[in-house]
Design an enzyme around this catalytic site. Structure first.
Site, PDB file in Angstrom:
ATOM      1  CB  VAL A 285      -3.307  10.827 -21.162  1.00  0.00           C
ATOM      2  CG1 VAL A 285      -1.975  10.083 -21.034  1.00  0.00           C
ATOM      3  CG2 VAL A 285      -3.955  10.958 -19.807  1.00  0.00           C
ATOM      4  CG  ASP A 332      40.695  36.456 -13.512  1.00  0.00           C
ATOM      5  OD1 ASP A 332      40.795  37.687 -13.446  1.00  0.00           O
ATOM      6  OD2 ASP A 332      41.378  35.672 -12.832  1.00  0.00           O
ATOM      7  CG  ASN A 712       0.710   9.087 -25.218  1.00  0.00           C
ATOM      8  OD1 ASN A 712       1.315   9.837 -25.970  1.00  0.00           O
ATOM      9  ND2 ASN A 712      -0.512   9.331 -24.796  1.00  0.00           N
TER      10      ASN A 712
END
Length: 888
Positions: A285, A332, A712
């Site tokens: 993890v 264009d 984390n």
């Protein structure tokens, strides 16, 4: 009716009617029409069967990064970390939801075409004229046309009276096209814009009247072919999507490898298998930046919001990053680079040329007054309070009158049109008979060459005299000069007349007055924007349906092209093979007289050379090329729904310069995402290194599962997102476009991740060792008290978090030392670091949390060691920037 489908524009009217088995006097019978409809179906554009929403949602989950995240969900569930499982699951669902929404939205391009193609049609059946739904039309039906009608199918014209049709949304032409039923052609590759005897579905009649026989319906029409192109082109993944997919695969493999290796080492060392399995999955993890997908989505969303405030609406989030890689803008011409508004810029009389930009009442000489008033009286257009109707050319003549300070209302009240000789393509002129009091005057406008045949006199210095060869030469030279500057010319003549004058007599013995030159001018802001793009390494290419000389004149004025050799026309393009086009495509800066299919070919040829192409446009004809381009950009004001739904980005101000602003924003957004990715991977590598080295050495476990997950949560969320919200770098447009194949780890970023991760890992291992040493133990000892291990883990925990949080400061700019930029300008990062430190300290100072995470309150030396070691990675990063800067 024969199954053969000939080129109807090459056939005569009689041949076409015979081919379709229809009489011009009566049309099809109702029974025959119903029979044909049963065979071929209704005259309606048919989209292919749409993919169900649930299948679209499932397709969004078929990605390696998503697989890795799903694995993380399973692992955290196994570990009992239910909150983390819920968060990761939400990330997966949110990202899948965004992708599904975007894909469903993109499918609306076809729906917009369907809505465009269902007007009412006036047809002749069984000898009677009736109005029916256009879906009921079949090949062979006779359709009656008048001003304002939308063409309901592709028609071969059988009758025309001054018929003009607006085809700009299909062909890119800026002016209505004059149609002639009697015209015939022998060129099988005739461009649509030049088929004067044909008209096409979804175009509009602007003037005159006519009739035509239906030759193609539904998906067989020209607009139907465009719908088919839109529906069949496969959407390519953007560079960002590809990079994230590749990164996901790599991280997934790394995670699996780490689990196997750590568990294998633990097995050999004789550690408890259950405990080490938990440690292994925790480390897996830790090695997966599960916040990456969410962070990228958040950063892109923030970027999209910022861009919308700058008039650029992003329809597909990953397109923001692709903008930073764009190195060619295909634009264009009509309505994008130009105003899509005809404007008279110059007039010429025997007194010489006059530029209208500088015109005012003081230069309204007698000849200019007659020229301007005559043009107004010859116009069928209206212009009131900036609301205009009619032919753009005639509207431009009314605007000319306003610029010349002529009271048009008073002029029209005093002059009444009592006769007219309408325009036709053979004479190339029109005449009106005007009554003013008891006097009658003829005014004739048209092509200069046509007026030469009927003009015997010239208005010169307030007098009328016979026209000479020298006069004609002067006018021809002036007309040629205007044409070379892409101006469309229109001449005027007049004479006194009588009320009973015939049409032929109206165009005899005229007095030539003057000439006007008009153009659809370039937008004022376009030229500097093109130059800014050029400085940023971005080339502008014009792709238009207009004539070669007109397109080149605009391109030269905008400094897009230098010579006519840089212009390629549609017919010339068709002579090239796919390989030849791919080889030569980068030699051209202008493509003129092109069809929708040509635009797609051009974009694909440019992409084949490794270019990242942005295509801008506003019409139906731009839809396929907007879809196939890396970035399709539609005009928000003048753009059709088809163009908007096919595009990745919409400009709400129709401003070409907004594209350049968007590209700058795209570059900054990618840089911010890259910062977040580097930060996450550097931190995670440091965590993995700490765990791998210490366990390999046989030391106690430096971080337990809950500590790993906390780290984390702390570093994979707020600081990473805050880095992605960093301010714009003013130097970003001084760099060349980023190579689309460039990975997140190019230009030294990979080395940065490795060295930064190793440094964070080593100082954290040092902190772990010091936690034992401080209390008189060594991590190699067999028997170590639990409090000593807690002390070492606490220092490891503190140093790892502090080093990562402080390190994020230096990552704000990969080249500039922190003193070169405003270090506290990113309030989000400052807040993230402050919050991270506060939460980390809360774990130590709140007894309940300290016990839950098995931590130990450090002494003064411990706090000083944590602070000193935590600053080392940031200090080393800043030193390396200074060293590299001096080296360069």
């Amino acid at each position: 009716m024969s199954d053969k489908k000939p080129n109807y524009f090459m056939q005569s009217v009689a041949e076409t009617l015979d081919q379709l088995g229809v009489e011009s006097c009566s049309g099809l019978s109702q029974a025959k029409a119903l029979q044909i409809k049963e065979e071929i179906g209704p005259n309606r554009l048919q989209a292919k069967k749409k993919k169900p929403v649930y299948k679209i949602l499932l397709s969004q989950l078929q990605d390696w990064l998503i697989y890795v995240l799903l694995a993380a969900v399973i692992i955290t569930l196994f570990m009992g970390e239910y909150i983390d499982s819920v968060i990761i699951t939400l990330v997966i669902l949110i990202n899948a939801g965004i992708g599904t929404f975007q894909e469903v939205k993109a499918g609306k391009a076809i729906d917009a075409l369907l809505k465009m193609s269902s007007p009412k049609a006036l047809v002749k059946r069984d000898g009677q004229t009736k109005e029916i739904d256009s879906a009921e039309l079949v090949p062979g039906d006779l359709v009656i046309l008048d001003a304002g009608r939308v063409i309901p199918a592709d028609l071969r014209l059988i009758e025309t009276v001054n018929l003009q049709i607006e085809e700009s949304s299909l062909t890119g032409e800026s002016l209505p096209v004059h149609k002639n039923a009697e015209a015939s052609f022998d060129n099988t590759k005739m461009p649509i814009a030049e088929m004067a005897n044909m008209c096409f579905m979804s175009t509009v009649v602007t003037a005159g009247r006519g009739a035509g026989v239906v030759v193609e319906t539904g998906m067989n029409t020209e607009v139907g072919k465009i719908a088919d192109l839109l529906d069949t082109n496969v959407h390519q993944k953007t560079p960002l999507e590809k990079k994230l997919s590749e990164l996901g695969k790599t991280l997934g493999k790394i995670a699996v490898a780490i689990c196997i290796i750590i568990f294998g080492i633990s097995w050999i060392q004789g550690r408890d298998p259950a405990e080490m399995f938990l440690i292994s999955v925790s480390l897996a993890v830790a090695s997966i930046p599960e916040g990456l997908a969410a962070i990228v989505a958040v950063v892109l969303s923030i970027g999209v919001t910022a861009m919308s405030k700058k008039n650029a609406i992003i329809r597909k989030l990953p397109a923001v990053e692709t903008l930073g890689s764009v190195n060619i803008i295909c634009s264009d011409k009509t309505g994008t680079l130009t105003l899509n508004k005809m404007t008279v810029t110059e007039v010429y009389t025997s007194e010489g040329p006059i530029l209208i930009q500088a015109a005012n009442k003081n230069i309204l000489s007698e000849s200019v007054r007659i020229l301007t008033e005559g043009m107004i009286l010859c116009s069928d257009a209206t212009l009131e309070n900036e609301e205009a109707t009619g032919d753009p050319t005639e509207i431009a003549l009314l605007v000319l009158g306003d610029k010349m300070k002529i009271d048009r209302t008073d002029l029209l009240e005093k002059n009444q049109r009592v006769g007219e000789y309408p325009f036709d393509s053979n004479r190339k002129m029109m005449s009106v008979l005007i009554k003013s009091g008891t006097d009658f005057t003829v005014y004739t406008k048209g092509a200069l060459g046509s007026l030469y045949h009927v003009a015997e006199f010239i208005f010169d210095q307030g007098e009328i005299r016979s026209i000479t060869a020298k006069d004609k030469q002067n006018f021809s030279d002036a007309a040629r000069k205007m044409s070379n500057n892409a101006l469309r010319t229109l001449a005027l003549a007049y004479k006194s007349a009588s009320s009973d004058m015939t049409s032929d007599e109206m165009e005899e013995g005229l007095v030539l007055v003057g000439l006007v030159g008009m153009i659809d001018p370039a937008r004022d802001e376009v030229k500097p924007s093109i130059q800014l793009a050029k400085q940023a390494g971005i080339k502008t290419i014009i792709i238009t349906g207009d004539h070669k000389n007109t397109a080149f004149a605009i391109a030269k004025n905008l400094k897009v092209a230098d010579s006519i050799e840089q212009v390629l026309t549609g017919p010339e393009l068709e002579e090239l093979s796919e390989a030849e086009l791919a080889e030569k495509v980068e030699n051209y800066r202008v493509f003129a007289r092109v069809s929708p299919q040509h635009k797609v070919q051009i974009v694909q040829a440019l992409q084949a050379k490794g270019n990242i192409v942005s295509m801008t446009g506003d019409g139906v004809n731009d839809g396929p090329s907007l879809t196939v381009a890396d970035i399709g950009v539609a005009m928000g004001i003048t753009g059709t729904d088809v163009a908007k739904n096919a595009a990745d980005m919409i400009l709400t101000d129709d401003n070409f310069s907004t594209i350049v602003v968007a590209i700058e924003q795209g570059r900054n957004i990618f840089n911010n995402i890259k910062k977040s990715v580097i930060f996450l991977l550097t931190c995670n590598l440091g965590e993995v290194l700490v765990m791998f080295v210490t366990l390999s050495l046989g030391w106690p476990v430096p971080l337990i599962a809950t500590q790993l997950l906390w780290i984390n949560l702390l570093t994979d969320s707020l600081p990473a997102i805050a880095l992605g919200m960093d301010g714009d770098d003013s130097d970003v447009m001084q760099e060349k476009p980023r190579d689309a194949k460039e990975s997140f780890f190019s230009q030294g970023a990979g080395i940065h991740v490795v060295l930064g991760g190793i440094l964070i890992g080593l100082i954290t291992i040092l902190a772990f060792w010091y936690g034992f040493y401080e209390l008189g133990y060594s991590p190699f000892d067999k028997q170590i008290p639990e409090e000593v291990v807690k002390n070492a883990r606490t220092l490891t925990f503190l140093v790892l978090v502090c080093s990562q949080l402080f390190y994020s400061f230096g990552l704000r700019n990969s080249k500039k030392p922190f003193y070169k930029f405003k270090i506290f300008s990113n309030k989000f990062l400052n807040g993230a670091i402050a919050l991270g430190l506060f939460l980390q300290l809360s774990l130590l100072f709140i007894p309940f949390l300290r016990n839950a995470f098995r931590l130990h309150m450090p002494d003064l030396n411990g706090w000083l060691m944590a602070l000193a070691l935590g600053l080392i990675p940031l200090i080393m990063l800043e030193i390396s920037k200074i060293f590299l800067k001096k080296r360069k």
